[in-house]
Design a protein around this motif. Sequence first.
Motif, PDB file in Angstrom:
ATOM      1  N   UNK A   1       0.697  -1.125  -0.032  1.00  0.00           N
ATOM      2  CA  UNK A   1      -0.249   0.045  -0.177  1.00  0.00           C
ATOM      3  C   UNK A   1       0.888   1.443  -0.199  1.00  0.00           C
ATOM      4  N   UNK A   2       1.895   1.214   0.801  1.00  0.00           N
ATOM      5  CA  UNK A   2       2.889   2.656   0.982  1.00  0.00           C
ATOM      6  C   UNK A   2       3.567   2.716  -0.283  1.00  0.00           C
TER       7      UNK A   2
ATOM      8  N   UNK B   1       2.598   1.732  -3.402  1.00  0.00           N
ATOM      9  CA  UNK B   1       1.288   2.493  -4.380  1.00  0.00           C
ATOM     10  C   UNK B   1       1.171   4.116  -3.897  1.00  0.00           C
ATOM     11  N   UNK B   2       1.019   4.211  -2.618  1.00  0.00           N
ATOM     12  CA  UNK B   2       0.692   5.807  -2.249  1.00  0.00           C
ATOM     13  C   UNK B   2       1.963   6.438  -2.804  1.00  0.00           C
ATOM     14  N   UNK B   3       3.142   6.025  -2.738  1.00  0.00           N
ATOM     15  CA  UNK B   3       4.505   6.544  -3.106  1.00  0.00           C
ATOM     16  C   UNK B   3       4.370   6.799  -4.404  1.00  0.00           C
ATOM     17  N   UNK B   4       4.012   6.059  -5.397  1.00  0.00           N
ATOM     18  CA  UNK B   4       3.956   6.162  -6.826  1.00  0.00           C
ATOM     19  C   UNK B   4       2.879   7.412  -7.031  1.00  0.00           C
ATOM     20  N   UNK B   5       1.819   7.376  -6.246  1.00  0.00           N
ATOM     21  CA  UNK B   5       0.750   8.470  -6.526  1.00  0.00           C
ATOM     22  C   UNK B   5       1.268   9.909  -6.292  1.00  0.00           C
ATOM     23  N   UNK B   6       2.079   9.625  -5.091  1.00  0.00           N
ATOM     24  CA  UNK B   6       2.581  10.848  -4.537  1.00  0.00           C
ATOM     25  C   UNK B   6       3.668  11.365  -5.637  1.00  0.00           C
ATOM     26  N   UNK B   7       4.595  10.636  -6.050  1.00  0.00           N
ATOM     27  CA  UNK B   7       5.412  11.206  -7.073  1.00  0.00           C
ATOM     28  C   UNK B   7       4.772  11.663  -8.642  1.00  0.00           C
TER      29      UNK B   7
END
Length: 554
Positions: free
Chosen positions: A459-460, A462-468
């Motif tokens: 999950x983290x 995926x969140x990191x990719x969205x944030x990027x």
Amino acid sequence: MKTEQGFDNEANAEIKEVKTVSAIWFVPIVALLIGGWMVYYHLSNQGPLVTIYFESAEGMEAGKTKIKSRHVNIGEVETISLNEKGDGVTVTARMAKKTQRLLVEDSNFWIVTPKISLSGVSGLETLISGVYIEVSPGTSDESQDKFTALNSPPITPKGTPGLHITLNSNEEFAYSKGDPIIYKGLSVGQIEDVYFNIEERVVYYNVFIKSPYHELVTTNTRFWDVSGLTIDLNAEGITVKTGNVETILTNGVTFDVPDGMPLGNAVTERDYFDIYDDYQSASNARYKKSLQYVVFVSDSIRGLNVGAPVEYRGVLIGEVSSVNLATADPDVIYSEAVRIPVLISLQPGRVGLPDDDKGIALMNKQNMIWVKSGLRASLKTGNLLTGSLFVELQHFDLPPIKKLETYEGHDVIPTVRDEFSQITEKVGQFVDKLNDLPLDKIAANANGTLVNASTLLKDLQGTNQNLDQLLMSAKQQELVKQLRVALESVALLSQDFSSESEGYEELQEMMKSISDVMYELKPLLEQLKHQPNGLIFDSGIQNSEPKKYSEVNQ
């Protein structure tokens, strides 16, 4: 005589003397005398006849085999025959004249044949000349004409200066005739003979030590084994022992006076000495008196061997005598509470006390006082590599005891567990606690936690990719805004310098003024190009004086 008238009765006769012996008889008489003289000469110049008994006549031949002493012919074999029992041969030999002094009761005879051994090569000359019988003259005054030959040459010739001694051993040593006797790496003697006494079960070795080394043998001399290469792993570490290069290939014995002992009196005649296992055993033999105690060990005695040191604060005072004393109650021999009795011997001579009954009494009295006040025994590890143990005596701050324990007639020295055993016990307790832990449940919970952690990490991620992506979008918008501002500034600047603007006209006037100035400066620049010093000196005149300041300014 007959005449015409008849016979004459008075005839004349010639009388001649008849010879009784003819001259021809002188020839055999002279020959007989010569033969008799030759027989007398032969008999008067030949030596005595001797009889020698051999186990075998291998290589010998009647009428050819010689008898020698120091490579000089002194006799010849006449006859060879089997003895009455058939287990040997009888050799009759005629010796040369004046050899009677060599034929005494302790003279030795032996056959010389080619021989190759570790000590060298001998008898090679017999490969061409054939075997011969060697004689070693004795020193006795008793004459003898019958001898029993030796099976091999004697190690030491008769009359060699030195000392004969006898060594004995009931250990499993295996020495042979000719093995060396070593002193500090030097071969100073040899073993001459080996004899095993069946009744005593002891092997005796007759040894000869050459002069002047025989003066080193005294009443306090000790002999010990140095056969081969010995590697000893004990409580004191790794020890490598050898005598010299010769003893690495064969066996050998060395000797010396142990450190700390007086030299003793010189030995001048045959004496008996024991052979010890090593130097330490030979050195310990000086201590005749010992005091025995029992220590009870609750731990394992694996690694504690007979002969292991007994130390008091690091000082060697004795050794372990036995580690296999029988328990008083065989029914509890496999009980967890059983204590293993170990017999130790303490020697008063090692601590400076007299090596007698008085020293025993003094040492026992002192030990009993110390035991009551806290003297205890414990097992210590002498070598981690080999696991060898030794017994250490040490004082501890413990309550005093009033009555001492005895076992099988020996006083008992109480024991304490050594630090290594305590550490081992604590490690064992720690391992037991680990075994009691519910490791299966902990492992299951840990697996669940790891699964949850894995999901969380996904999950983290995926969140990191969205944030990027969000940051990238923000950065792109900011960059577009900055480019827009820069383009607007460029557009304004272009408008200021357009052909119809005021800035353009001002720029044109400024460029024209600069062009006029440059046109006026052109003659001056040309002059400076051809005459750099024209500003200071008059043009066309070299080495002239500099212009005056006023002229330059005009």
